[in-house]
Structures are given as structure tokens and as C-alpha cells.
Scaffold this motif. Structure first.
Motif, PDB file in Angstrom:
ATOM      1  N   LYS A 259      -2.624 -29.471  19.322  1.00  0.00           N
ATOM      2  CA  LYS A 259      -2.942 -28.799  18.058  1.00  0.00           C
ATOM      3  C   LYS A 259      -4.384 -29.019  17.611  1.00  0.00           C
ATOM      4  N   THR A 260      -5.134 -29.836  18.348  1.00  0.00           N
ATOM      5  CA  THR A 260      -6.553 -29.971  18.024  1.00  0.00           C
ATOM      6  C   THR A 260      -7.347 -28.743  18.483  1.00  0.00           C
ATOM      7  N   LYS A 261      -6.753 -27.920  19.318  1.00  0.00           N
ATOM      8  CA  LYS A 261      -7.419 -26.688  19.739  1.00  0.00           C
ATOM      9  C   LYS A 261      -7.474 -25.736  18.549  1.00  0.00           C
ATOM     10  N   PRO A 262      -8.662 -25.276  18.170  1.00  0.00           N
ATOM     11  CA  PRO A 262      -8.787 -24.472  16.946  1.00  0.00           C
ATOM     12  C   PRO A 262      -8.384 -23.009  17.085  1.00  0.00           C
ATOM     13  N   PHE A 263      -7.935 -22.600  18.240  1.00  0.00           N
ATOM     14  CA  PHE A 263      -7.521 -21.209  18.431  1.00  0.00           C
ATOM     15  C   PHE A 263      -6.442 -21.157  19.501  1.00  0.00           C
ATOM     16  N   GLY A 264      -5.610 -20.118  19.473  1.00  0.00           N
ATOM     17  CA  GLY A 264      -4.665 -19.863  20.547  1.00  0.00           C
ATOM     18  C   GLY A 264      -3.478 -20.794  20.628  1.00  0.00           C
ATOM     19  N   TYR A 265      -3.304 -21.681  19.635  1.00  0.00           N
ATOM     20  CA  TYR A 265      -2.154 -22.581  19.677  1.00  0.00           C
ATOM     21  C   TYR A 265      -1.698 -22.866  18.249  1.00  0.00           C
ATOM     22  N   MET A 266      -0.395 -22.952  18.062  1.00  0.00           N
ATOM     23  CA  MET A 266       0.188 -23.294  16.768  1.00  0.00           C
ATOM     24  C   MET A 266       1.287 -24.324  17.023  1.00  0.00           C
TER      25      MET A 266
END
Length: 447
Positions: A259-266
Motif C-alpha cells: 500500500k506504499t505504492k501511490p498508484f495502481g493498488y488499494m
């Protein structure tokens, strides 16, 4: 507005001027916050509920839902802005009627619209020209037009001509302090422009943003889509939990990093099964309706199978841990279950997997107690009536060491998980609550 101009323009003007009376049928987790939102915006509201204890509580200025302070109810009730009744003969009084009744499933996973149809019949018996009726109960696309509209038109009045009809799905999230009734945008759909404008204006009286869509069926599909999205993604992480556990990988650590990825993941989180009135039920409404069009919703049904299998997975992990650590089986074991609510920090146990876990454990021969500060006593429910009246044990870490295992089903914030992990012989944690609480994990099994 009885006896006055009941044209669309006049009805719209009265709503915008906040002189219209709003009626809300069903004073539960959806209806009560709606009433408070209208009342606190200066709109007079009349609540209806078949359970007389709710109107009595409102008249006394008392909230029966812990997330809403009694002071809010008391202020509106004493000022006369918010009143409530069980008398459905008064349904001709409100200018706008909002239907917030349950839409459960039958034992065969088919829609049970009994509460909607009964409510529609009660409204039809008192329906007058100029009223607007808005269904909020989650249901399959087409319900407003195919089910509710014909019932209301038995009154002799015509939707879109004599009265206005719309659908606006409830979007409540019990216990969520960030997103509330007055901040979550309201989707509004109707099959004529006047009904759409009038229905949107009803919600705009308490300042909530509205999103209009082209039909009631579209609005119904919006809510079904939102809930299917959650159900499918929860099923995905539940399945990943099983795979990663076999590989020796902690699913919660994976999610926290991903979830540290700021795009493409929730982020979605695994658990012991689905609870609440929406996520375990609503996807099956679309599955049922799709059959009318000769379509199979295989993806949705697979997600349902995965989610409904989670209680059995938890019990399998419990049995394995008891056997490995104590050479003991579930049969004859003493188990303490933490949490009756379906989610943390709320007094809502609708469709809670905890109830299924208790029944399954006892069927396996275990003795089960529970602790939940939000449920000192288990209330009666349709599916688990035999559990009604059971009482929570007191919070006593010394006493908890006498149980063979503690099973965390709901991770309320008011629990000392560090102390629990130190006191219990074995903890089966389905929510990663012990790790978040900084507990010693040597006696904790993630499930």
C-alpha cells in the motif's frame, strides 16, 4: 402540502425552502443518521419504525446506536424537529418519504424484498399527490420500477405525474468518523427529470453533494457495483492469505508494504468471513437478477464461495494449533471468542462471522464464551436466534489463561492485545490485532 399546489415546481420549492416534512421509514443504521442529518440542517423529520422501542427512545431523547450521541437526539426531539412513530397511517404527512428497510437473502440466496413490498403497500394506502418516494435499500437493478412502482400505483396515482419516485442508495459505513452521512455524496437516479431533481433537492437540504444518474436502475447498479468491488477484493486477499501462509509469508506484512505504492493498488484486508448487511448479501442480488438475462456471474459467485469458506479455514487453523501445541482437539476445548460485532468499534452484528464461528465451534464439541464491550448481551437475530441472551464475560486477563485458546474475530480498539497475548495460552488472530498492538507473538497464530 396537502390542499396546496403539488406541481413539481411547487414541491421542489418547498423542499429547497426547508418547509417540507421528510419521513424516514426504518430507524436503524441508515435511517437514524439520515434523520439526524436532516434535523440538524433545520429540516423537520418524522421517523417511522415497526419497533416501538425506537420511537420511544427518540421521544425520550436517547440514542440506541452507540455511534450517535444521545445529546444529538435529545436536542432535535426536544426542539420538535425530530419526532418518530410506529403508526404507518401517518404516512400521508411527509412530503418526502425515504425507505430504509432491510433487504436480506432467503436461505436459497435469493432476494427477500418482503420489507420493501410491505413498506410500499403501507405507503400506497396513504399516498397523496405531490409526495416524493425514495428507496434507499440496496437491491438489484430494476427493483424501483418493477417492484415498488406498481405497488405505489395501486393507489390510483401515477409515478412521475401525481407523485415522484427515485432511488438513492445508502452509503453508510457504521463507525467511520471520517466519512459520514453529510459528507458522502448521494447518488440519485429516477426515470423522469422531475423526480430526479426533486429527489436530489431532498438530500441537498443538509448540504451533501449529489450525483444524478439517468435512471433508478442505474443508481441501483451503482450500489451493487460498489459492494461487489469490495466483496471480490476481500475474497482475493483471503485467497492470498491461504497461499502466502503455506509459503511462510505474512499477508499483513505484504499488504502494508504494497500500500506504499501511490498508484495502481488499494489495500483490502483478510478476515474470518464477511459481515454487515451489505457485502455478504448484495452481490447475490445481482447474481439472481443476471439469471433473468441468461447470464452467469461466475466471478462474483467464486468470490462468495471464498469468503463464506473463511470461518472453516479459521477453525481448521484453531484445530491444528491446539493439536500441535497441546495435543488437544477442538472437541472438549474451552474457547474464548473476542468480538461479536461484524467490524471493530461498532454495535452492529448483522451477518457477523462471529455468530457462525460460535455455532460451528459448539457443533464440534467446544465450550465457547465471548467478550465484546459493545455487546454485553447478544440480541435476537433471524439466523442465530438460539444465541440470543448470551452474556459477555468480564475482561479479566487472569481468567483468560484458563481457556485453551482465545479466538480474535473482531479487533475492537478497546482491547489490550499485548496483555491478552501474555495471558492466554494460545491466541488465534484473524485480524493481525496482536502484531499491531505490539504483542509478543510467540503464542499467537495468524489465521
Amino acid at each position: 402540502m396537502s390542499g396546496q399546489d403539488v406541481s413539481a415546481g411547487a414541491v421542489l420549492s418547498s423542499i429547497q425552502a426547508k418547509t417540507a416534512l421528510v419521513g424516514v421509514i426504518g430507524l436503524g443504521y441508515v435511517g437514524l443518521p439520515l434523520c439526524l442529518s436532516f434535523g440538524e440542517a433545520g429540516v423537520r423529520v418524522l421517523g417511522f419504525d415497526s419497533d416501538p422501542s425506537k420511537p420511544e427512545a427518540i421521544a425520550a431523547g436517547r440514542s440506541y446506536l452507540t455511534q450517535f450521541a444521545s445529546d444529538r437526539v435529545k436536542t432535535l426531539a426536544r426542539g420538535g424537529t425530530f419526532t418518530a412513530t410506529s403508526d404507518m397511517n401517518r404516512l400521508d404527512e411527509p412530503d418526502a418519504i425515504l425507505i430504509c428497510v432491510p433487504t436480506p437473502l432467503t436461505r436459497h440466496l435469493e432476494p427477500d424484498l418482503t420489507f420493501v413490498t410491505q413498506t410500499g403497500e403501507a405507503i400506497a394506502a396513504r399516498l397523496r399527490r405531490g409526495q416524493v418516494v425514495i428507496l434507499e435499500s440496496t437491491t438489484y437493478p430494476g427493483t424501483t420500477v418493477e417492484v415498488l412502482k406498481p405497488i405505489l400505483e395501486k393507489s390510483g396515482l401515477v409515478a412521475g405525474v401525481d407523485f415522484w419516485l427515485a432511488f438513492s442508495p445508502e452509503r453508510e459505513d457504521p463507525g467511520n468518523k471520517t466519512h459520514t452521512t453529510t459528507t458522502i455524496p448521494k447518488v440519485v437516479g429516477a426515470d423522469d427529470e422531475d423526480s430526479r431533481r426533486i429527489a436530489a433537492a431532498v438530500y441537498e437540504t443538509f448540504g451533501v453533494p449529489t450525483v444524478s444518474v439517468s435512471s433508478s436502475a442505474t443508481a441501483e447498479a451503482v450500489k451493487i457495483t460498489e459492494n461487489i468491488f469490495r466483496a471480490v477484493n476481500i475474497a482475493l486477499v483471503n485467497e492470498l492469505k491461504l497461499v502466502y501462509a503455506r509459503m511462510g509469508i505474512n499477508i499483513w506484512e505484504v499488504i502494508d508494504a504494497a500500500k506504499t505504492k501511490p498508484f495502481g493498488y488499494m489495500p483490502f484486508y483478510p478476515g474470518p468471513g464477511l459481515g454487515g448487511h451489505c457485502i455478504p448479501i448484495d452481490p447475490f442480488y445481482l447474481t439472481w437478477k443476471a439469471k433473468e438475462f441468461d447470464l452467469s456471474t461466475r466471478f462474483i459467485e467464486l468470490a462468495g464461495q471464498i469468503n463464506t469458506s473463511m470461518p472453516d479455514h479459521v477453525l481448521a487453523e484453531l484445530g491444528r494449533a491446539l493439536g500441535e501445541r497441546f495435543r488437544k482437539s477442538v472437541n472438549g476445548a474451552r474457547i474464548l471468542l473476542l468480538g461479536i460485532a461484524y467490524k471493530k468499534n461498532v454495535d452492529d452484528m448483522r451477518e457477523s462471522p462471529s455468530l457462525k464461528l460460535i455455532e460451528k465451534l459448539e457443533a464440534m464439541g467446544a465450550t465457547v464464551d465471548y467478550f465484546d464491550s459493545y455487546f454485553p448481551t447478544i440480541p435476537k437475530s433471524r439466523e442465530h436466534a438460539e444465541l440470543a441472551g448470551r452474556k459477555s464475560v468480564a475482561w479479566d486477563l487472569d481468567a483468560f489463561g484458563a481457556y485453551d485458546a482465545v479466538l480474535i474475530a473482531t479487533d475492537h480498539d478497546d482491547v489490550d492485545y499485548r496483555g491478552l497475548a501474555d495471558s492466554a495460552r494460545l491466541v488465534i488472530d484473524t485480524r493481525n490485532a496482536c502484531a499491531r498492538g505490539g504483542a509478543d507473538m510467540s503464542r499467537v497464530v495468524l489465521a
